[in-house]
Write a protein that holds these residues in place. Structure first.
Motif, PDB file in Angstrom:
ATOM      1  N   VAL A   1     -17.992  10.867  14.250  1.00 56.05           N
ATOM      2  CA  VAL A   1     -17.676  12.242  14.651  1.00 56.05           C
ATOM      3  C   VAL A   1     -18.605  12.688  15.766  1.00 56.05           C
ATOM      4  O   VAL A   1     -18.177  13.232  16.795  1.00 56.05           O
ATOM      5  CB  VAL A   1     -17.773  13.188  13.441  1.00 56.05           C
ATOM      6  N   PHE A   2     -19.898  12.445  15.581  1.00 59.23           N
ATOM      7  CA  PHE A   2     -20.870  12.819  16.609  1.00 59.23           C
ATOM      8  C   PHE A   2     -20.650  12.011  17.885  1.00 59.23           C
ATOM      9  O   PHE A   2     -20.670  12.561  18.996  1.00 59.23           O
ATOM     10  CB  PHE A   2     -22.281  12.575  16.077  1.00 59.23           C
ATOM     11  N   ALA A   3     -20.435  10.701  17.746  1.00 53.88           N
ATOM     12  CA  ALA A   3     -20.271   9.846  18.925  1.00 53.88           C
ATOM     13  C   ALA A   3     -19.083  10.297  19.760  1.00 53.88           C
ATOM     14  O   ALA A   3     -19.162  10.370  20.994  1.00 53.88           O
ATOM     15  CB  ALA A   3     -20.096   8.389  18.493  1.00 53.88           C
TER      16      ALA A   3
ATOM     17  N   THR B   1     -20.947  10.016   4.496  1.00 47.59           N
ATOM     18  CA  THR B   1     -19.682   9.542   5.072  1.00 47.59           C
ATOM     19  C   THR B   1     -18.508  10.344   4.551  1.00 47.59           C
ATOM     20  O   THR B   1     -17.611  10.729   5.323  1.00 47.59           O
ATOM     21  CB  THR B   1     -19.484   8.051   4.756  1.00 47.59           C
ATOM     22  N   TYR B   2     -18.499  10.632   3.244  1.00 47.29           N
ATOM     23  CA  TYR B   2     -17.428  11.453   2.683  1.00 47.29           C
ATOM     24  C   TYR B   2     -17.401  12.833   3.334  1.00 47.29           C
ATOM     25  O   TYR B   2     -16.340  13.360   3.672  1.00 47.29           O
ATOM     26  CB  TYR B   2     -17.612  11.602   1.171  1.00 47.29           C
ATOM     27  N   VAL B   3     -18.579  13.428   3.518  1.00 44.93           N
ATOM     28  CA  VAL B   3     -18.662  14.770   4.112  1.00 44.93           C
ATOM     29  C   VAL B   3     -18.042  14.777   5.508  1.00 44.93           C
ATOM     30  O   VAL B   3     -17.207  15.632   5.828  1.00 44.93           O
ATOM     31  CB  VAL B   3     -20.128  15.243   4.177  1.00 44.93           C
ATOM     32  N   GLN B   4     -18.434  13.817   6.347  1.00 45.97           N
ATOM     33  CA  GLN B   4     -17.952  13.859   7.732  1.00 45.97           C
ATOM     34  C   GLN B   4     -16.472  13.545   7.843  1.00 45.97           C
ATOM     35  O   GLN B   4     -15.755  14.157   8.655  1.00 45.97           O
ATOM     36  CB  GLN B   4     -18.769  12.934   8.622  1.00 45.97           C
ATOM     37  N   TYR B   5     -15.952  12.634   7.035  1.00 46.22           N
ATOM     38  CA  TYR B   5     -14.548  12.271   7.169  1.00 46.22           C
ATOM     39  C   TYR B   5     -13.612  13.309   6.548  1.00 46.22           C
ATOM     40  O   TYR B   5     -12.502  13.522   7.050  1.00 46.22           O
ATOM     41  CB  TYR B   5     -14.293  10.888   6.583  1.00 46.22           C
TER      42      TYR B   5
ATOM     43  N   LEU C   1     -20.181  17.321  11.999  1.00 50.11           N
ATOM     44  CA  LEU C   1     -21.078  16.753  13.008  1.00 50.11           C
ATOM     45  C   LEU C   1     -22.462  16.487  12.426  1.00 50.11           C
ATOM     46  O   LEU C   1     -23.061  15.437  12.688  1.00 50.11           O
ATOM     47  CB  LEU C   1     -21.172  17.708  14.200  1.00 50.11           C
ATOM     48  N   LEU C   2     -22.979  17.430  11.639  1.00 49.78           N
ATOM     49  CA  LEU C   2     -24.301  17.241  11.048  1.00 49.78           C
ATOM     50  C   LEU C   2     -24.300  16.060  10.080  1.00 49.78           C
ATOM     51  O   LEU C   2     -25.221  15.228  10.097  1.00 49.78           O
ATOM     52  CB  LEU C   2     -24.733  18.515  10.322  1.00 49.78           C
ATOM     53  N   GLY C   3     -23.254  15.968   9.255  1.00 42.17           N
ATOM     54  CA  GLY C   3     -23.155  14.828   8.345  1.00 42.17           C
ATOM     55  C   GLY C   3     -23.073  13.518   9.090  1.00 42.17           C
ATOM     56  O   GLY C   3     -23.671  12.512   8.687  1.00 42.17           O
ATOM     57  N   SER C   4     -22.340  13.513  10.212  1.00 43.11           N
ATOM     58  CA  SER C   4     -22.209  12.303  11.025  1.00 43.11           C
ATOM     59  C   SER C   4     -23.551  11.888  11.614  1.00 43.11           C
ATOM     60  O   SER C   4     -23.907  10.708  11.626  1.00 43.11           O
ATOM     61  CB  SER C   4     -21.191  12.549  12.139  1.00 43.11           C
ATOM     62  N   MET C   5     -24.304  12.876  12.115  1.00 46.52           N
ATOM     63  CA  MET C   5     -25.606  12.567  12.720  1.00 46.52           C
ATOM     64  C   MET C   5     -26.588  12.006  11.685  1.00 46.52           C
ATOM     65  O   MET C   5     -27.278  11.018  11.933  1.00 46.52           O
ATOM     66  CB  MET C   5     -26.196  13.818  13.354  1.00 46.52           C
TER      67      MET C   5
END
Length: 495
Positions: free
Chosen positions: A43-45, A177-181, A316-320
């Motif tokens: 997500v961040f990338a 991973t669950y949070v971001q997806y 985004l925060l979860g992804s980072m």
């Protein structure tokens, strides 16, 4: 042993790998696939890279993604073949050393370390900004006196989690991973609803995939492709964890392939959807707007989700945080393998008996990342972007040289079957060549300061940072070559 004999010996059977004390058999295919996807911080990338790709290639962004995906996929095949024969957690370092000698192997390992540390710094820095933005709900400007200590704490925390053992790290990674997806899925639904409700900002057009038209400016296309390669960086974490998987010779290759294919589909679908929703215009909400280039998804959050825009920030925060924690995994394993081989101080080749994790390597990564982060802050916040862009050439380097190592080490078997010819020869060789071309193209383009946020010594910041990191790596290689504790690595016979 002659080079031909070494190649034949390498390709005939799986080589025995000396256990390094890591916790064997703990990760299955699902774990490695999840870690491979999480390591890219998808997500961040996509948020920080898509705007840059659009600024280079415009409507050809989907094509640049595909062109960036193909050499990465070809290099995945190279890693898979090499890992099947020598499932060593040093991955690129180990395989390139065997193919091209100790110095080239050392540089491949160092490129992995440099890339991981720079990305860890960038993820920690941006995560601290998002954390305070969420805490303040955007009501006040976040001071560097808050973000810098927070970023250092995030870096330290990620290294600490890694030092506590692979299972704890995998549990943390799964939650993030669950949070971001889940949040990304909500955003995708909102984008579709937005297009249906108010119409498309830009109508889908197959010309977005027109290679002939894109090649009218090959330099900019090359930059877009290299940025797209960065989107996929991280899948090789699967191979760094081979000695901790349930089937070291096969599971990492399957996990890397599945995670890369899944990421390719996610990136392509989201890119097309975002182009339809927001267009590639350089004004307003367009993906080409330079004001939003550093955070495309964050810039669109209110337009897509209204008062629920904070969900994008959580994603985004979860992804980072997920990417930061996963980034520590490959570099510590690479340093562990290098320490065991005597390529760097032997203290880094140890694991803690209780946690079965490379604690010394984790501490070194944390200290190095913290020091580099403080240095970048002293030079100015703008250079963070240039530093993140510069690391793409190090990724391209060690991916390319590993692909060439596959071709070289398996050259005696390429005529044995069509499978060997394609998966050990043609595709890895083509992947390495494409990355080498993208590498050279990027360096040439970076000679123009307009492609950087800052200037250092008359050079664009991106090129200057890449040169400084390359010179530092060469200096460390020179030191290791003659230091009493590591000199034997460069003179020892191949084993």
């Amino acid at each position: 042993m002659s080079p031909q004999e070494a190649s034949t010996r390498f390709s005939e059977r799986t080589l025995s790998v000396t256990p390094k004390g890591l916790r064997a058999g703990i990760l299955d295919l699902g774990d490695l696939t999840m870690l491979g996807m999480a390591s890219t911080a998808p997500v961040f990338a996509l948020s920080v890279t898509l705007g840059l790709i659009v600024s280079r290639v415009g409507d050809f962004a989907p094509l640049a993604l595909i062109l960036g995906f193909l050499p990465v996929l070809f290099v995945v095949f190279a890693f898979r073949e090499l890992n099947a024969r020598e499932p060593d957690c040093g991955s690129s370092f180990t395989w390139v050393r065997r193919a091209f000698g100790p110095s080239t192997g050392w540089l491949a390992g160092m490129a992995t370390a440099v890339a991981s540390i720079v990305v860890l710094v960038n993820l920690g820095h941006v995560a601290s900004q998002y954390l305070w933005f969420l805490a303040s709900r955007g009501s006040w400007e976040v001071s560097p006196w808050l973000t810098i200590p927070t970023a250092l704490l995030i870096i330290a925390a990620m290294c600490w989690v890694n030092s506590r053992g692979i299972r704890i790290g995998e549990h943390v990674q799964r939650v993030l991973t669950y949070v971001q997806y889940v949040a990304l899925g909500i955003l995708a639904v909102a984008l579709v609803v937005g297009v249906v409700a108010r119409g498309a900002s830009q109508v889908f057009d197959w010309s977005w995939f027109d290679l002939g038209a894109a090649l009218q400016d090959p330099g900019r296309l090359g930059q877009g492709v290299l940025l797209a390669v960065f989107l996929f960086w991280g899948w090789d974490t699967c191979f760094s964890l081979n000695e901790e998987s349930d089937d070291p010779a096969r599971t990492p290759g399957r996990g890397a392939l599945l995670s890369t294919l899944a990421l390719g589909l996610v990136y392509l679908a989201l890119t097309v959807l975002l182009m339809i929703f927001a267009s590639t215009d350089s004004t307003g909400a367009g993906l080409g707007n330079p004001d939003n280039a550093g955070d495309v998804l964050g810039g669109l959050r209110d337009m897509a989700l209204g008062p629920w825009g904070w969900i994008v920030l959580v994603s985004l925060l979860g992804s980072m945080l997920s990417g930061a924690q996963a980034t520590v995994l490959p570099v510590t394993r690479s340093l562990l393998a290098m320490g065991r081989r005597g390529a760097i101080p032997s203290a880094l080749g140890t694991v803690e008996p209780g946690t079965q994790a490379p604690r010394a390597a984790s501490v070194l990564v944390g200290i190095s990342a913290g020091a580099y982060y403080l240095l970048l802050n002293a030079l100015g916040a703008e250079i963070m972007v240039d530093s993140a862009n510069a690391v793409t050439v190090f990724i391209a380097f060690y991916y390319a040289v590993t692909a060439f190592a596959c071709v070289w080490m398996f050259r005696a078997t390429l005529r044995d079957s069509a499978r060997n010819l394609w998966l050990r020869g043609i595709l890895p060789g083509l992947g390495g060549l494409l990355l080498a071309v993208a590498f050279v193209s990027a360096v040439v383009q970076w000679g123009n300061p307009e492609f950087s946020q800052t200037r250092l010594g008359g050079l664009g910041g991106t090129l200057a940072v890449a040169i400084v990191l390359a010179v530092l790596s060469a200096g460390l290689l020179f030191w290791a070559r003659f230091a009493p504790g590591t000199r034997a690595y460069f003179t020892a016979q191949e084993s």
